[in-house]
Design a protein around this motif. Structure first.
Motif, PDB file in Angstrom:
ATOM      1  N   CYS A   1     -12.733   2.529 -10.130  1.00 28.17           N
ATOM      2  CA  CYS A   1     -12.603   3.164  -8.815  1.00 28.17           C
ATOM      3  C   CYS A   1     -11.825   4.470  -8.906  1.00 28.17           C
ATOM      4  O   CYS A   1     -10.736   4.534  -9.486  1.00 28.17           O
ATOM      5  CB  CYS A   1     -11.898   2.203  -7.852  1.00 28.17           C
ATOM      6  SG  CYS A   1     -11.734   2.863  -6.164  1.00 28.17           S
TER       7      CYS A   1
ATOM      8  N   ILE B   1      -9.583   3.443   2.705  1.00 26.03           N
ATOM      9  CA  ILE B   1      -8.708   4.154   1.773  1.00 26.03           C
ATOM     10  C   ILE B   1      -7.324   4.245   2.388  1.00 26.03           C
ATOM     11  O   ILE B   1      -7.161   4.691   3.524  1.00 26.03           O
ATOM     12  CB  ILE B   1      -9.250   5.553   1.459  1.00 26.03           C
ATOM     13  CG1 ILE B   1     -10.580   5.456   0.719  1.00 26.03           C
ATOM     14  CG2 ILE B   1      -8.245   6.348   0.629  1.00 26.03           C
ATOM     15  CD1 ILE B   1     -11.247   6.798   0.473  1.00 26.03           C
TER      16      ILE B   1
ATOM     17  N   ARG C   1     -13.541  -2.301   3.912  1.00 29.03           N
ATOM     18  CA  ARG C   1     -12.985  -1.391   2.920  1.00 29.03           C
ATOM     19  C   ARG C   1     -12.414  -0.149   3.612  1.00 29.03           C
ATOM     20  O   ARG C   1     -13.029   0.391   4.536  1.00 29.03           O
ATOM     21  CB  ARG C   1     -14.049  -0.972   1.900  1.00 29.03           C
ATOM     22  CG  ARG C   1     -14.791  -2.147   1.288  1.00 29.03           C
ATOM     23  CD  ARG C   1     -15.894  -1.702   0.353  1.00 29.03           C
ATOM     24  NE  ARG C   1     -15.371  -1.200  -0.910  1.00 29.03           N
ATOM     25  CZ  ARG C   1     -15.109  -1.965  -1.972  1.00 29.03           C
ATOM     26  NH1 ARG C   1     -15.340  -3.271  -1.937  1.00 29.03           N
ATOM     27  NH2 ARG C   1     -14.641  -1.445  -3.084  1.00 29.03           N
TER      28      ARG C   1
ATOM     29  N   GLU D   1       0.823  -1.207   0.000  1.00 31.53           N
ATOM     30  CA  GLU D   1       0.000   0.000   0.000  1.00 31.53           C
ATOM     31  C   GLU D   1       0.861   1.262   0.000  1.00 31.53           C
ATOM     32  O   GLU D   1       0.342   2.372  -0.187  1.00 31.53           O
ATOM     33  CB  GLU D   1      -0.960   0.007   1.195  1.00 31.53           C
ATOM     34  CG  GLU D   1      -0.325   0.294   2.553  1.00 31.53           C
ATOM     35  CD  GLU D   1       0.266  -0.936   3.220  1.00 31.53           C
ATOM     36  OE1 GLU D   1       0.279  -0.970   4.466  1.00 31.53           O
ATOM     37  OE2 GLU D   1       0.726  -1.849   2.515  1.00 31.53           O
TER      38      GLU D   1
ATOM     39  N   VAL E   1     -11.524   6.164  -5.926  1.00 40.14           N
ATOM     40  CA  VAL E   1     -11.191   6.284  -4.495  1.00 40.14           C
ATOM     41  C   VAL E   1     -11.962   7.439  -3.859  1.00 40.14           C
ATOM     42  O   VAL E   1     -11.407   8.253  -3.115  1.00 40.14           O
ATOM     43  CB  VAL E   1      -9.671   6.452  -4.274  1.00 40.14           C
ATOM     44  CG1 VAL E   1      -9.290   6.091  -2.848  1.00 40.14           C
ATOM     45  CG2 VAL E   1      -8.874   5.596  -5.238  1.00 40.14           C
TER      46      VAL E   1
ATOM     47  N   GLY F   1     -14.507   6.951  -1.816  1.00 36.63           N
ATOM     48  CA  GLY F   1     -14.812   6.545  -0.451  1.00 36.63           C
ATOM     49  C   GLY F   1     -16.277   6.284  -0.170  1.00 36.63           C
ATOM     50  O   GLY F   1     -16.636   5.929   0.959  1.00 36.63           O
TER      51      GLY F   1
ATOM     52  N   GLN G   1      -5.315   4.824  -2.454  1.00 39.39           N
ATOM     53  CA  GLN G   1      -5.850   3.606  -3.062  1.00 39.39           C
ATOM     54  C   GLN G   1      -6.865   2.956  -2.123  1.00 39.39           C
ATOM     55  O   GLN G   1      -6.812   3.129  -0.905  1.00 39.39           O
ATOM     56  CB  GLN G   1      -4.720   2.602  -3.322  1.00 39.39           C
ATOM     57  CG  GLN G   1      -3.688   3.049  -4.343  1.00 39.39           C
ATOM     58  CD  GLN G   1      -2.484   2.126  -4.345  1.00 39.39           C
ATOM     59  OE1 GLN G   1      -1.639   2.199  -3.458  1.00 39.39           O
ATOM     60  NE2 GLN G   1      -2.415   1.235  -5.330  1.00 39.39           N
ATOM     61  N   MET G   2      -7.758   2.178  -2.729  1.00 46.55           N
ATOM     62  CA  MET G   2      -8.734   1.425  -1.958  1.00 46.55           C
ATOM     63  C   MET G   2      -8.142   0.091  -1.526  1.00 46.55           C
ATOM     64  O   MET G   2      -7.535  -0.616  -2.326  1.00 46.55           O
ATOM     65  CB  MET G   2      -9.995   1.183  -2.780  1.00 46.55           C
ATOM     66  CG  MET G   2     -11.119   0.481  -2.022  1.00 46.55           C
ATOM     67  SD  MET G   2     -11.779   1.488  -0.664  1.00 46.55           S
ATOM     68  CE  MET G   2     -12.494   2.853  -1.594  1.00 46.55           C
TER      69      MET G   2
END
Length: 281
Positions: free
Chosen positions: A70, A87, A85, A40, A72, A74, A47-48
């Motif tokens: 996506c 972010i 899920r 990440e 992102v 949210g 990023q998700m």
């Protein structure tokens, strides 16, 4: 004013520099190490992250999504009934981040600590990092880095630090490029600056089975570091088999380019021969 992207904060950290510290993780890294355990942190943008293994496919995330791919935004985060899920990545200004850090700065100072910037690779956001550091003068400021950046930029950041933790993953440039995706010329240049200066620093070696855990690599690294007055120690970080745990959350696959089941070889004796203290973490 500079803006940057952070993806985590660790409070009460005791392995990220002297004393008790707060560690902020900056997003983005120019390296692609085969053993990376923070996927990440590779991409600079938010990023998700999704814990797909626990997903029941209830469809609520799809119901609120208004985009084909996506972005992102949210919207799906709050509707997930299992909270699977989130972010990864928050955009902040240098002023905002410095204010957060200073809020508890006195507390950490009482325990001999301060703030550490890690990643990802914090030097990938050099301008942002530099402004934050300048706003934190008076606190104990440290960095955990691969050392991969232009030497001129490294020098500017180094001037604002009290303490440096830097990787020398492997001494051989060809192997370094194969396993990290980049050459190590800048890294060794910046490590030489540390060796020639008076800023306290630690060199870290992530020990990867069959990659850099050789007598030749250890001896070349020790010879390079020998005589550095400000070198506190070398730290060995043995490879952990859990390194790939978060890849599926990023929609990625963990494909290490080495035998992760192989036992590792560590030789502290070689560094002792060169008068260098070492530890295995």
């Amino acid at each position: 004013m500079q803006t940057g992207v952070i993806f985590d904060c660790k409070e009460f950290a005791v392995f990220d520099g002297p004393g008790m510290r707060q560690t902020y993780f900056l997003k983005g890294c120019p390296l692609r190490c085969s053993w990376c355990h923070n996927p990440e942190g590779l991409c600079r943008q938010p990023q998700m992250m999704v814990s797909r293994a626990s997903c029941t496919n209830c469809g609520r995330c799809r119901q609120v999504c208004t985009h084909e791919t996506c972005v992102v935004c949210g919207a799906c985060v709050s509707v997930c009934p299992l909270h699977l899920r989130r972010i990864s990545g928050e955009t902040v200004t240098a002023e905002e981040l410095a204010a957060r850090i200073r809020k508890n700065g006195d507390y950490y100072a009482r325990y001999g600590g301060g703030v550490t910037f890690s990643g990802g690779e914090p030097l990938m956001q050099t301008d942002f990092l530099l402004e934050v550091l300048q706003r934190l003068r008076g606190l104990h400021r440290a960095i955990e880095t691969s050392g991969y950046c232009e030497p001129a930029a490294f020098d500017m950041v180094l001037a604002e630090l009290e303490y440096v933790m830097m990787d020398i993953k492997m001494f051989d440039g060809t192997l370094h490029r194969r396993y990290t995706g980049v050459d190590n010329e800048w890294i060794l240049q910046n490590a030489r600056r540390l060796c020639e200066g008076d800023r306290p620093f630690v060199i870290r070696i992530p020990v990867i089975p069959g990659v850099n855990d050789t007598e030749d690599n250890y001896r070349k690294t020790a010879a390079f570091l020998a005589g550095a007055n400000a070198l506190l120690r070398v730290e060995f970080l043995p490879y952990h088999k859990t390194a790939g745990a978060k890849y599926s959350m990023m929609g990625m696959k963990y494909r290490p380019d080495f035998d992760s089941e192989k036992s590792i070889f560590i030789s502290q004796k070689i560094f002792e021969e060169y008068g260098i203290r070492s530890e295995v973490l």
